[in-house]
Design an enzyme around this catalytic site. Structure first.
Site, PDB file in Angstrom:
ATOM      1  N   GLU B  50      -6.515   6.336  82.314  1.00 18.55           N
ATOM      2  CA  GLU B  50      -6.723   5.109  81.438  1.00 18.55           C
ATOM      3  C   GLU B  50      -6.307   5.538  80.250  1.00 18.55           C
ATOM      4  O   GLU B  50      -6.769   6.591  79.537  1.00 18.55           O
ATOM      5  CB  GLU B  50      -8.390   4.622  81.347  1.00 18.55           C
ATOM      6  CG  GLU B  50      -8.422   3.800  82.225  1.00 18.55           C
ATOM      7  CD  GLU B  50     -10.059   3.139  82.142  1.00 18.55           C
ATOM      8  OE1 GLU B  50     -10.549   2.782  83.306  1.00 18.55           O
ATOM      9  OE2 GLU B  50     -10.355   3.344  80.959  1.00 18.55           O
ATOM     10  N   ASP B  61     -17.317   0.052  71.636  1.00 15.09           N
ATOM     11  CA  ASP B  61     -17.198   1.555  71.505  1.00 15.09           C
ATOM     12  C   ASP B  61     -18.222   2.061  70.751  1.00 15.09           C
ATOM     13  O   ASP B  61     -18.678   1.535  69.537  1.00 15.09           O
ATOM     14  CB  ASP B  61     -15.788   1.861  71.432  1.00 15.09           C
ATOM     15  CG  ASP B  61     -14.954   1.735  72.381  1.00 15.09           C
ATOM     16  OD1 ASP B  61     -15.218   2.252  73.419  1.00 15.09           O
ATOM     17  OD2 ASP B  61     -13.900   1.120  72.041  1.00 15.09           O
ATOM     18  N   TYR B 176     -13.911  -3.621  87.272  1.00 16.35           N
ATOM     19  CA  TYR B 176     -14.597  -2.503  86.686  1.00 16.35           C
ATOM     20  C   TYR B 176     -15.841  -2.905  86.519  1.00 16.35           C
ATOM     21  O   TYR B 176     -16.154  -3.975  85.769  1.00 16.35           O
ATOM     22  CB  TYR B 176     -13.746  -2.360  85.220  1.00 16.35           C
ATOM     23  CG  TYR B 176     -14.010  -1.304  84.628  1.00 16.35           C
ATOM     24  CD1 TYR B 176     -15.298  -0.934  83.710  1.00 16.35           C
ATOM     25  CD2 TYR B 176     -13.007  -0.366  84.087  1.00 16.35           C
ATOM     26  CE1 TYR B 176     -15.639   0.145  83.042  1.00 16.35           C
ATOM     27  CE2 TYR B 176     -13.230   0.814  83.333  1.00 16.35           C
ATOM     28  CZ  TYR B 176     -14.538   0.892  82.768  1.00 16.35           C
ATOM     29  OH  TYR B 176     -14.969   2.041  81.740  1.00 16.35           O
TER      30      TYR B 176
END
Lengths: 409, 266
Positions: B50, B61, B176
């Site tokens: 990735e 994040d 995912y």
């Protein structure tokens, strides 16, 4: 985009659609984790917004805690000095906590109460929304954490201290440009982590659906009152409305109840910083491009690679690279005119209103005043213009003093 | 040609093995280093790479990837330089799937159609856009699928059954599963929850399931691979890259990744 051509035929009260879109703007661009919380919030809001009990509670707080209705003040001396249209000030600065922000925090805190969540978080730029959030948290006995960029903590130290006195934790955000956008990033990171027990009170008409809608609805009390007050005091609707636009909550609050009145012209005033032509400003509607940030599609200030760029404004509350999606839509439709006012012009307006009317406006609101003055000069004296005086200037005194080279201890 | 992601998962299934997926931020510390790191990852046994597209406002994040993104942007990393990196990598590697992971705005600015065709031509196999939920992804998904790019959908601990069916409608490549409510680089994954959630997902889909967020060590990878088809290591690797700064074979980074990948045995 097919509805862009005929803005006169649009019923503005019917937007956004059920997925939060204003034309191509708005929507919901967030991590999957937050979808259920946004669904939950949207559902609860749909249920409560027409609920008489909820509305009664909101109205009661507006009247007895905030002190509404806020006056519509005819600034006669200033109007005379300016020479032109009659200038009326919608006095949101007289609200409890000193700005329009509290209209929305009261509404969202009520939603938080109904949701049963015990912790609220908020982002803030100038600190007005942070103070308003800390205030309602204190009153409802909720834990409150406010995210504020380190740069703004420095610029707005009085508000930081107010929040602390009110029992809130102020989280100094050190990432990115250390201003409002980074505070919002950090608040969203906190929310995604603590989504089960935390209610996020967004302070402006941006963010993912349903925030732009519900913040607008809570702030629309400004325009509803102004409409009635104009009819009572002037005997007709005003010719022009003017408000400053950062995220755009005070502007949408004033504009929204007038959008279907074709003959009322509207001006949203962005922060021109050092001048739109210099690139050092915070005026995405004047000099930006549509993109996606903080959960919605809207005009943004970004570089050619789609990276958000640093903004510049003397006013912390307008120092934001995006804007509420409804404003982007209203710009494309041509229903509202978006213009910019530089730091210097805003400062001059601050000083003028203070000296002539004895009213000290926030630097944010001073942008609207500066543009209103220009507009009024081009209008005849039988015309009327309403400016949203969105907040009071006490919080900016240290900034002004520093410019005058005076140390206030 | 079949998509390399599909191919990799079916080969691994035949061998009864699980996949290791690693995330690195492109351009941290430099594009050239990322190229070296990609080859190192393949040599150390990584199955799918990735590549993080740096963004100025990475709201999903934690601090590790935020800092990496800032360093990468300061280096002048752009979507264009990322795609040309993939083109160069593909000259010597035809089989390792590459998934670009990032936020919507840089992609939107590049232009959806040209981005998808440029990415396919460069040799990209899939996309993960963390702030683009199914409600908003139809344009990108339609064009990506035409170009044989998988637009990978995400599932989280907050996803209920009703929501899952919306997510699965149109999902391709793999699913995912974000193991925690939160941002990248956080601690604490609970094995029992992982087991329950994966079993729940298995009843609803035949897509391979990858688990990411909070996976830091070979022990974590091994635990995840007991239940899922792939484990994703991101922040822990990005942190190593930040600490080490030297990326040759037999070095510390290689050993770290080798340890992660040796947990392949089911």
């Amino acid at each position: 985009m097919n509805d862009l051509t005929n803005s006169a035929d649009i019923d503005y009260s019917c937007f956004p659609d059920d997925r939060g879109h204003f034309g191509i703007y708005g929507g919901r661009f967030v991590s999957e984790t937050l979808i259920f919380a946004l669904d939950e919030l949207a559902e609860m809001y749909q249920r409560l917004k027409d609920d008489p009990g909820f509305q009664a509670e909101f109205d009661k707080d507006m009247a007895h805690y905030i002190g509404r209705p806020s006056p519509l003040y005819h600034a006669e001396r200033w109007s005379q000095r300016v020479g032109g249209a009659q200038l009326y000030l919608k006095r949101e600065d007289l609200n409890h906590t000193g700005a329009h922000k509290v209209n929305n925090t009261i509404g969202q805190a009520l939603l938080a109460k109904y949701s049963g969540k015990k912790r609220i978080i908020a982002e803030t730029g100038a600190g007005q929304h942070g103070v308003a959030s800390a205030t309602v948290a204190a009153r409802l006995g909720l834990e409150c954490e406010v995210f504020m960029g380190e740069e703004d903590v420095r610029r707005q130290s009085l508000n930081v201290y107010r929040m602390k006195l009110l029992g809130a934790t102020v989280n100094e955000v050190q990432s990115g440009t250390r201003t409002l956008k980074d505070a919002m990033n950090e608040a969203m990171r906190d929310w995604v982590t603590n989504v089960d027990d935390t209610f996020y009170i967004i302070g402006t008409v941006a963010g993912p659906h349903p925030y732009p809608q519900l913040v607008r609805d809570f702030q629309s009390i400004i325009g509803r009152e102004a409409r009635e007050q104009c009819l009572a005091q002037i005997g007709r609707l005003p010719d022009v409305l003017v408000a400053c636009v950062g995220g755009g909550s005070n502007a949408i609050g004033l504009f929204h109840p007038f959008l279907n009145d074709e003959n009322v012209a509207m001006y949203g005033v962005e922060a021109g910083g050092e001048g739109v032509e210099t690139g050092r400003h915070a005026a995405p509607l004047s000099d930006g491009i549509p993109g996606v940030l903080h959960g919605n599609r809207t005009y943004l200030m970004e570089d050619q690679n789609g990276q958000i760029i640093e903004t510049h404004s003397i006013s912390a509350g307008l120092d934001y690279p995006g804007v509420g999606p409804e404003h982007s839509w209203l710009k494309d439709l041509g229903r509202v005119n978006y213009v910019a006012v530089n730091d210097d012009e805003a400062l001059a307006a601050f000083r003028e209103l203070t000296l002539i009317e004895g009213i000290m406006p926030a630097l944010e609101s001073s942008h609207a005043l500066a543009y209103a003055k220009k507009l009024a000069q081009s209008m005849s004296s039988d015309r009327s213009l309403v400016v949203n005086l969105s907040g009071r200037g006490d919080k900016d005194i240290l900034t002004i003093a520093a410019m005058d080279g005076i140390k206030v201890s | 040609m079949t998509n390399r992601i599909d191919n990799t998962f079916s080969v691994l299934k035949e061998k009864n093995r699980k996949a290791l997926i690693t995330f690195v931020t492109v351009g941290d510390p430099s594009i050239e280093d990322t190229h070296k790191i990609m080859n190192l990852l393949v040599d150390a046994g990584v199955d799918i790479i990735e590549l993080g597209i740096p963004f100025s406002d990475p709201i999903a994040d934690g601090t590790t990837i935020q800092s990496a993104s800032q360093r990468a942007l300061a280096n002048g990393t752009t979507l264009k330089s990322i795609l040309s990196l993939v083109t160069r990598f593909r000259k010597n590697n035809k089989h390792t799937p590459i998934v670009l992971m990032g936020y919507y705005n840089p992609v939107f600015r590049h232009g959806i159609e040209s981005f998808c065709s440029d990415a396919t031509n460069a040799g990209v196999d899939g996309l993960i856009i963390v702030d683009l939920p199914p409600e908003e992804d139809s344009l990108l998904r339609t064009i990506a699928n035409k170009d044989d790019l998988h637009l990978v959908r995400l599932v989280t601990p907050t996803t209920d059954e009703e929501r899952l069916s919306i997510i699965l409608d149109g999902a391709t490549g793999f699913l995912y599963y974000v193991s925690i409510n939160g941002i990248t680089g956080m601690q604490v994954i609970d094995e029992k929850t992982i087991e329950e959630r994966i079993n729940f997902l298995r009843q609803k889909t035949d897509l391979p399931i990858a688990v990411g967020f909070g996976i830091k060590s070979s022990e974590d990878v091994r635990m995840i691979q007991k239940y899922a088809d792939a484990a994703v290591v991101g922040s822990a690797l990005v942190k190593k890259i930040e600490e080490i700064g030297e990326f040759h074979k037999e070095g510390e980074l290689f050993n770290f990744v080798r340890d992660l990948s040796e947990t392949h045995v089911p």
